[in-house]
Design a protein around this motif. Sequence first.
Motif, PDB file in Angstrom:
ATOM      1  N   ILE A  85      28.372 -16.163  16.300  1.00  0.00           N
ATOM      2  CA  ILE A  85      27.403 -15.231  15.717  1.00  0.00           C
ATOM      3  C   ILE A  85      27.276 -14.000  16.592  1.00  0.00           C
ATOM      4  CG2 ILE A  85      24.960 -14.903  15.106  1.00  0.00           C
ATOM      5  CD1 ILE A  85      24.809 -17.980  14.773  1.00  0.00           C
ATOM      6  N   SER A  86      27.219 -12.834  15.958  1.00  0.00           N
ATOM      7  CA  SER A  86      26.836 -11.583  16.621  1.00  0.00           C
ATOM      8  C   SER A  86      25.462 -11.190  16.099  1.00  0.00           C
ATOM      9  CB  SER A  86      27.824 -10.452  16.304  1.00  0.00           C
ATOM     10  OG  SER A  86      29.090 -10.699  16.855  1.00  0.00           O
ATOM     11  N   VAL A  87      24.480 -11.132  16.993  1.00  0.00           N
ATOM     12  CA  VAL A  87      23.127 -10.712  16.641  1.00  0.00           C
ATOM     13  C   VAL A  87      23.006  -9.235  16.992  1.00  0.00           C
ATOM     14  CG1 VAL A  87      20.661 -11.108  16.987  1.00  0.00           C
ATOM     15  CG2 VAL A  87      22.288 -13.010  17.268  1.00  0.00           C
ATOM     16  N   ILE A  88      22.591  -8.416  16.032  1.00  0.00           N
ATOM     17  CA  ILE A  88      22.464  -6.974  16.247  1.00  0.00           C
ATOM     18  C   ILE A  88      21.007  -6.568  16.121  1.00  0.00           C
ATOM     19  CG2 ILE A  88      23.107  -4.680  15.408  1.00  0.00           C
ATOM     20  CD1 ILE A  88      25.674  -5.981  14.274  1.00  0.00           C
ATOM     21  N   THR A  89      20.506  -5.914  17.194  1.00  0.00           N
ATOM     22  CA  THR A  89      19.126  -5.445  17.209  1.00  0.00           C
ATOM     23  C   THR A  89      19.077  -4.002  17.688  1.00  0.00           C
ATOM     24  OG1 THR A  89      18.252  -7.654  17.645  1.00  0.00           O
ATOM     25  CG2 THR A  89      16.830  -5.798  18.210  1.00  0.00           C
ATOM     26  N   ASP A 108      10.292  -8.418  15.808  1.00  0.00           N
ATOM     27  CA  ASP A 108      10.208  -9.588  14.939  1.00  0.00           C
ATOM     28  C   ASP A 108      10.378 -10.858  15.766  1.00  0.00           C
ATOM     29  OD1 ASP A 108       9.935  -7.924  12.773  1.00  0.00           O
ATOM     30  OD2 ASP A 108      11.995  -8.136  12.100  1.00  0.00           O
ATOM     31  N   VAL A 109      10.040 -11.983  15.161  1.00  0.00           N
ATOM     32  CA  VAL A 109      10.193 -13.281  15.809  1.00  0.00           C
ATOM     33  C   VAL A 109      10.906 -14.207  14.835  1.00  0.00           C
ATOM     34  CG1 VAL A 109       8.966 -15.263  16.783  1.00  0.00           C
ATOM     35  CG2 VAL A 109       8.078 -12.957  17.151  1.00  0.00           C
ATOM     36  N   SER A 110      11.930 -14.905  15.325  1.00  0.00           N
ATOM     37  CA  SER A 110      12.665 -15.871  14.504  1.00  0.00           C
ATOM     38  C   SER A 110      12.271 -17.287  14.896  1.00  0.00           C
ATOM     39  CB  SER A 110      14.178 -15.717  14.727  1.00  0.00           C
ATOM     40  OG  SER A 110      14.648 -14.541  14.138  1.00  0.00           O
ATOM     41  N   LEU A 111      12.159 -18.155  13.910  1.00  0.00           N
ATOM     42  CA  LEU A 111      11.912 -19.563  14.200  1.00  0.00           C
ATOM     43  C   LEU A 111      13.132 -20.151  14.907  1.00  0.00           C
ATOM     44  CD1 LEU A 111      10.172 -20.668  10.882  1.00  0.00           C
ATOM     45  CD2 LEU A 111       9.110 -20.164  13.097  1.00  0.00           C
ATOM     46  N   PRO A 112      12.944 -21.177  15.721  1.00  0.00           N
ATOM     47  CA  PRO A 112      14.031 -21.690  16.562  1.00  0.00           C
ATOM     48  C   PRO A 112      15.250 -22.213  15.818  1.00  0.00           C
ATOM     49  CG  PRO A 112      11.924 -22.625  17.243  1.00  0.00           C
ATOM     50  CD  PRO A 112      11.671 -21.833  15.991  1.00  0.00           C
ATOM     51  N   ASP A 113      15.089 -22.665  14.584  1.00  0.00           N
ATOM     52  CA  ASP A 113      16.239 -23.223  13.857  1.00  0.00           C
ATOM     53  C   ASP A 113      16.826 -22.243  12.836  1.00  0.00           C
ATOM     54  OD1 ASP A 113      14.064 -23.294  12.133  1.00  0.00           O
ATOM     55  OD2 ASP A 113      14.379 -25.372  11.519  1.00  0.00           O
ATOM     56  N   ARG A 114      16.461 -20.989  12.923  1.00  0.00           N
ATOM     57  CA  ARG A 114      16.956 -19.988  11.968  1.00  0.00           C
ATOM     58  C   ARG A 114      18.481 -19.986  11.891  1.00  0.00           C
ATOM     59  NH1 ARG A 114      16.851 -13.372  12.516  1.00  0.00           N
ATOM     60  NH2 ARG A 114      18.343 -13.046  10.830  1.00  0.00           N
ATOM     61  N   GLN A 166      16.960 -20.243  20.196  1.00  0.00           N
ATOM     62  CA  GLN A 166      17.559 -20.814  18.995  1.00  0.00           C
ATOM     63  C   GLN A 166      18.209 -22.163  19.313  1.00  0.00           C
ATOM     64  OE1 GLN A 166      17.695 -19.550  15.606  1.00  0.00           O
ATOM     65  NE2 GLN A 166      15.983 -18.448  16.555  1.00  0.00           N
ATOM     66  N   THR A 167      18.164 -23.079  18.349  1.00  0.00           N
ATOM     67  CA  THR A 167      18.808 -24.383  18.529  1.00  0.00           C
ATOM     68  C   THR A 167      20.325 -24.269  18.498  1.00  0.00           C
ATOM     69  OG1 THR A 167      18.591 -24.825  16.155  1.00  0.00           O
ATOM     70  CG2 THR A 167      16.851 -25.693  17.609  1.00  0.00           C
ATOM     71  N   LEU A 168      20.849 -23.202  17.918  1.00  0.00           N
ATOM     72  CA  LEU A 168      22.280 -22.918  17.927  1.00  0.00           C
ATOM     73  C   LEU A 168      22.486 -21.729  18.862  1.00  0.00           C
ATOM     74  CD1 LEU A 168      24.546 -22.706  14.785  1.00  0.00           C
ATOM     75  CD2 LEU A 168      24.938 -21.349  16.811  1.00  0.00           C
ATOM     76  N   GLY A 169      23.167 -21.952  19.969  1.00  0.00           N
ATOM     77  CA  GLY A 169      23.258 -20.930  21.007  1.00  0.00           C
ATOM     78  C   GLY A 169      24.582 -20.211  21.119  1.00  0.00           C
ATOM     79  N   ASP A 170      25.495 -20.425  20.162  1.00  0.00           N
ATOM     80  CA  ASP A 170      26.823 -19.804  20.230  1.00  0.00           C
ATOM     81  C   ASP A 170      26.761 -18.400  19.621  1.00  0.00           C
ATOM     82  OD1 ASP A 170      29.507 -19.208  20.410  1.00  0.00           O
ATOM     83  OD2 ASP A 170      30.157 -20.728  18.971  1.00  0.00           O
ATOM     84  N   MET A 184       9.022  -6.717  22.571  1.00  0.00           N
ATOM     85  CA  MET A 184      10.398  -7.160  22.760  1.00  0.00           C
ATOM     86  C   MET A 184      10.553  -8.523  23.412  1.00  0.00           C
ATOM     87  SD  MET A 184      12.559  -3.734  23.551  1.00  0.00           S
ATOM     88  CE  MET A 184      13.531  -4.644  24.680  1.00  0.00           C
ATOM     89  N   ARG A 185       9.758  -8.855  24.387  1.00  0.00           N
ATOM     90  CA  ARG A 185       9.950 -10.134  25.068  1.00  0.00           C
ATOM     91  C   ARG A 185       9.819 -11.303  24.090  1.00  0.00           C
ATOM     92  NH1 ARG A 185      10.448  -8.969  30.320  1.00  0.00           N
ATOM     93  NH2 ARG A 185       9.302  -7.201  31.144  1.00  0.00           N
ATOM     94  N   GLU A 186       8.808 -11.268  23.236  1.00  0.00           N
ATOM     95  CA  GLU A 186       8.642 -12.343  22.256  1.00  0.00           C
ATOM     96  C   GLU A 186       9.817 -12.362  21.275  1.00  0.00           C
ATOM     97  OE1 GLU A 186       5.265 -14.276  19.311  1.00  0.00           O
ATOM     98  OE2 GLU A 186       4.973 -12.228  20.021  1.00  0.00           O
ATOM     99  N   ALA A 187      10.260 -11.183  20.844  1.00  0.00           N
ATOM    100  CA  ALA A 187      11.398 -11.109  19.927  1.00  0.00           C
ATOM    101  C   ALA A 187      12.670 -11.650  20.582  1.00  0.00           C
ATOM    102  CB  ALA A 187      11.607  -9.661  19.473  1.00  0.00           C
ATOM    103  N   LEU A 188      12.974 -11.182  21.782  1.00  0.00           N
ATOM    104  CA  LEU A 188      14.182 -11.625  22.484  1.00  0.00           C
ATOM    105  C   LEU A 188      14.127 -13.119  22.774  1.00  0.00           C
ATOM    106  CD1 LEU A 188      14.618  -8.671  25.008  1.00  0.00           C
ATOM    107  CD2 LEU A 188      15.814  -9.001  22.846  1.00  0.00           C
ATOM    108  N   ASP A 189      12.990 -13.598  23.240  1.00  0.00           N
ATOM    109  CA  ASP A 189      12.862 -15.030  23.541  1.00  0.00           C
ATOM    110  C   ASP A 189      13.093 -15.882  22.304  1.00  0.00           C
ATOM    111  OD1 ASP A 189      12.385 -14.472  26.213  1.00  0.00           O
ATOM    112  OD2 ASP A 189      10.193 -14.722  26.045  1.00  0.00           O
ATOM    113  N   SER A 190      12.671 -15.391  21.142  1.00  0.00           N
ATOM    114  CA  SER A 190      12.874 -16.176  19.916  1.00  0.00           C
ATOM    115  C   SER A 190      14.360 -16.316  19.585  1.00  0.00           C
ATOM    116  CB  SER A 190      12.105 -15.568  18.733  1.00  0.00           C
ATOM    117  OG  SER A 190      12.744 -14.437  18.182  1.00  0.00           O
ATOM    118  N   ILE A 191      15.172 -15.370  19.999  1.00  0.00           N
ATOM    119  CA  ILE A 191      16.617 -15.481  19.808  1.00  0.00           C
ATOM    120  C   ILE A 191      17.217 -16.413  20.859  1.00  0.00           C
ATOM    121  CG2 ILE A 191      18.811 -14.215  19.819  1.00  0.00           C
ATOM    122  CD1 ILE A 191      17.014 -13.824  17.293  1.00  0.00           C
ATOM    123  N   PHE A 192      16.825 -16.254  22.109  1.00  0.00           N
ATOM    124  CA  PHE A 192      17.381 -17.101  23.163  1.00  0.00           C
ATOM    125  C   PHE A 192      16.925 -18.545  23.046  1.00  0.00           C
ATOM    126  CE2 PHE A 192      17.889 -12.877  25.080  1.00  0.00           C
ATOM    127  CZ  PHE A 192      19.266 -12.919  25.216  1.00  0.00           C
TER     128      PHE A 192
END
Length: 175
Positions: free
Chosen positions: A6-10, A94-100, A29-33, A19-27
């Motif tokens: 996955i390539s995440v673009i922000t 924005d904030v993503s749920l961990p299993d997004r 994630q249950t899928l880290g690739d 930003m910290r909350e947004a970035l942390d929600s990406i880091f």
Amino acid sequence: MSTPLISVITPVYNNGPYMREALDSIFNQTLGDFEYILINDGSTDNSLEILEEYARKDARVRIGSHGNRGYIAALNEGLELARAEFVVRMDADDVSLPDRFEKQIAYLRAHPECVVVGGRVLLIDSDGAPLREMCDETTHEAIDAAHLAGRGGAIVHPAMMARRSAIDRIGQYSN
């Protein structure tokens, strides 16, 4: 360096407070690739410093930074840097749920005919209080019907994941 799934673009422009909350929600994630492509579009606050802090902590971070050229230019720069089979959009407030990522990849893999998926979105105010939910459409037919009826937002851009091959076929973002 292996190619990520996955390539995440922000795109980032003066998003320091969120930003910290947004970035942390990406880091988290249950899928880290993934690789995380963050394009600083001429921020005048502490956004670039925060990005650089995260880049020092995690090798998946790739930063582009330049003067303010606008949202579309930042998105296109992110697409040029993206190397993965799947492209995810995320905004810096924005904030993503961990299993997004896990759920979106699972759906796309189970449905090879599908080129993009979205997700439910909860709009919140600057204090984090819920305002309203968006994206009630959950089937292909319902999403198509909403778009054809002129109701945009059935797939919210910063909540989408798409196949890179489909993006390559339609080209870059335009004004």
